[in-house]
Write an enzyme that holds these catalytic residues in place. Structure first.
Site, PDB file in Angstrom:
ATOM      1  N   LYS A  95      -2.383  -1.449  -1.285  1.00  0.00           N
ATOM      2  CA  LYS A  95      -1.356  -0.496  -0.841  1.00  0.00           C
ATOM      3  C   LYS A  95      -0.665  -0.913   0.465  1.00  0.00           C
ATOM      4  O   LYS A  95       0.541  -0.768   0.604  1.00  0.00           O
ATOM      5  CB  LYS A  95      -1.975   0.893  -0.666  1.00  0.00           C
ATOM      6  CG  LYS A  95      -2.360   1.562  -1.972  1.00  0.00           C
ATOM      7  CD  LYS A  95      -2.923   2.945  -1.712  1.00  0.00           C
ATOM      8  CE  LYS A  95      -3.185   3.672  -3.015  1.00  0.00           C
ATOM      9  NZ  LYS A  95      -3.637   5.048  -2.824  1.00  0.00           N
TER      10      LYS A  95
ATOM     11  N   ASP B 192       1.201   9.700  -3.018  1.00  0.00           N
ATOM     12  CA  ASP B 192      -0.081  10.411  -2.846  1.00  0.00           C
ATOM     13  C   ASP B 192       0.135  11.742  -2.117  1.00  0.00           C
ATOM     14  O   ASP B 192      -0.467  12.760  -2.464  1.00  0.00           O
ATOM     15  CB  ASP B 192      -1.077   9.554  -2.043  1.00  0.00           C
ATOM     16  CG  ASP B 192      -1.731   8.480  -2.903  1.00  0.00           C
ATOM     17  OD1 ASP B 192      -1.815   8.664  -4.131  1.00  0.00           O
ATOM     18  OD2 ASP B 192      -2.145   7.441  -2.340  1.00  0.00           O
TER      19      ASP B 192
END
Ligand code: NAP
Length: 289
Positions: free
Chosen positions: A74, A110
């Site tokens: 990420k 997220d």
């Protein structure tokens, strides 16, 4: 439901990270593509950070429509993208990429996934006060999105160590760049933590404490810190009910787990790639029980 046929026009999406074979994302996205009659497919690729540049460069040439990233990719993806969304820029990490004409734009869904899960559970926390446990990747994404969406106050709670230092930096950044007031509190300071929680509307556990196979762990020392009006949410979804959630239920707090955060982070990625809303109810019924 019409059966999906792979053709010469099928658009490729997928997940990069390591490990990825356990992921629910292929099931969720491929079902949604089928239900919406979209000529896309979603696959998993076990790719670690060292090969990420090579793979994403190939994806540009192959005209891959987009992909998700999981650990450990990420942060590295954030550095490799051609442009980043405002939320991903504040978070410093990306879990979703969209490609247009060889240019990779990085997003982080997220945080939006968590905020939609809160709504789905029936709560409106805009203008309210949040206490967030942890300051890793997930907590940072949640704090950034909550601050951008208009949560009034966030307290980042961490044990002393590297996360505490990160929390202080994040609090400074968000207090400067958003209208949210963000402060920090040490997990070891029970008196201060009790004061913070007494004034909070929602408590969010974004630490792995309580996740399988360590179901016996709890990020809070005891239930005297909680009050019955506090919404207690855990972003862990395995097990479905964590020790923290059970402790909170005994106090009378409403609780929910991290399952729908997972669903809605995927739904947002799906919308970014296709421009179409994921058929949430069908996907929930199939894989999110
Ligand atoms: P991470 O980057 O490793 O961060 C973990 C954070 O929790 C750190 O701040 C760490 O602090 C803290 N922590 C760890 N163990 C602790 C304990 N026993 N007590 C108190 N603090 C503790 O992890 P992450 O990627 O943010 O993931 C965190 C959790 O969220 C995992 O369980 C993951 O599965 C879950 N998650 C769920 C979703 C979803 O869609 N539902 C999405 C992402 C992540 P220290 O620095 O002090 O260790």
């Amino acid at each position: 439901m019409k059966e999906q046929t792979i053709t010469g026009h099928t658009k490729l999406t997928g997940l990069l990270g390591s490990p990825v074979a356990h992921s629910i994302s292929p099931l969720m996205h491929n079902l949604a593509f089928q239900l919406k009659n979209l000529n896309y497919v979603y696959l998993c690729f076990d790719v670690g950070t060292k090969d990420l540049k090579t793979v994403t460069d190939a994806f540009r040439i192959m005209n891959v429509r987009g992909f998700n990233l999981t650990m450990p990719d990420k942060t590295r993806m954030f550095e490799l993208a051609d442009s980043v969304s405002p939320a991903a820029e504040l978070i410093g990490a990306a879990n979703t990429v969209v490609q247009e004409n060889g240019k990779l734009t990085a997003y982080n869904t997220d945080g939006t996934g968590y905020m939609r899960a809160v709504q789905d559970a029936g709560y409106n926390i805009i203008g309210k006060r949040m206490t967030l446990l942890g300051c890793g990747g997930a907590a940072t994404a949640i704090a950034v999105q909550a601050a951008l969406d208009g949560v009034e106050q966030i307290t980042l709670v961490n044990r002393q160590g590297p996360s505490f230092v990160r929390a202080r930096q994040l609090a400074d950044t968000l207090s400067t760049r958003t209208s949210c007031q963000v402060s920090i509190c040490s997990l070891e300071d029970s008196t201060e933590l009790k004061k913070v929680l007494d004034q909070s509307d929602i408590l969010t556990n974004a630490t792995p404490a309580g996740m399988a196979p360590h179901e016996e762990q709890c990020p809070l020392p005891d239930s005297s810190l909680l009050h019955p009006e506090l919404i207690v949410s855990d972003i862990i979804y395995n097990p479905r009910s964590t020790k923290l959630m059970q402790m909170a239920q005994e106090v009378g707090c409403p609780v929910f787990n991290g399952l729908y955060m997972l669903l809605y982070q995927g739904a947002e990625a799906f919308r970014l790639w296709t421009g179409v809303d994921m058929p949430i109810t069908d996907v929930k019924n199939a894989y999110f029980q």
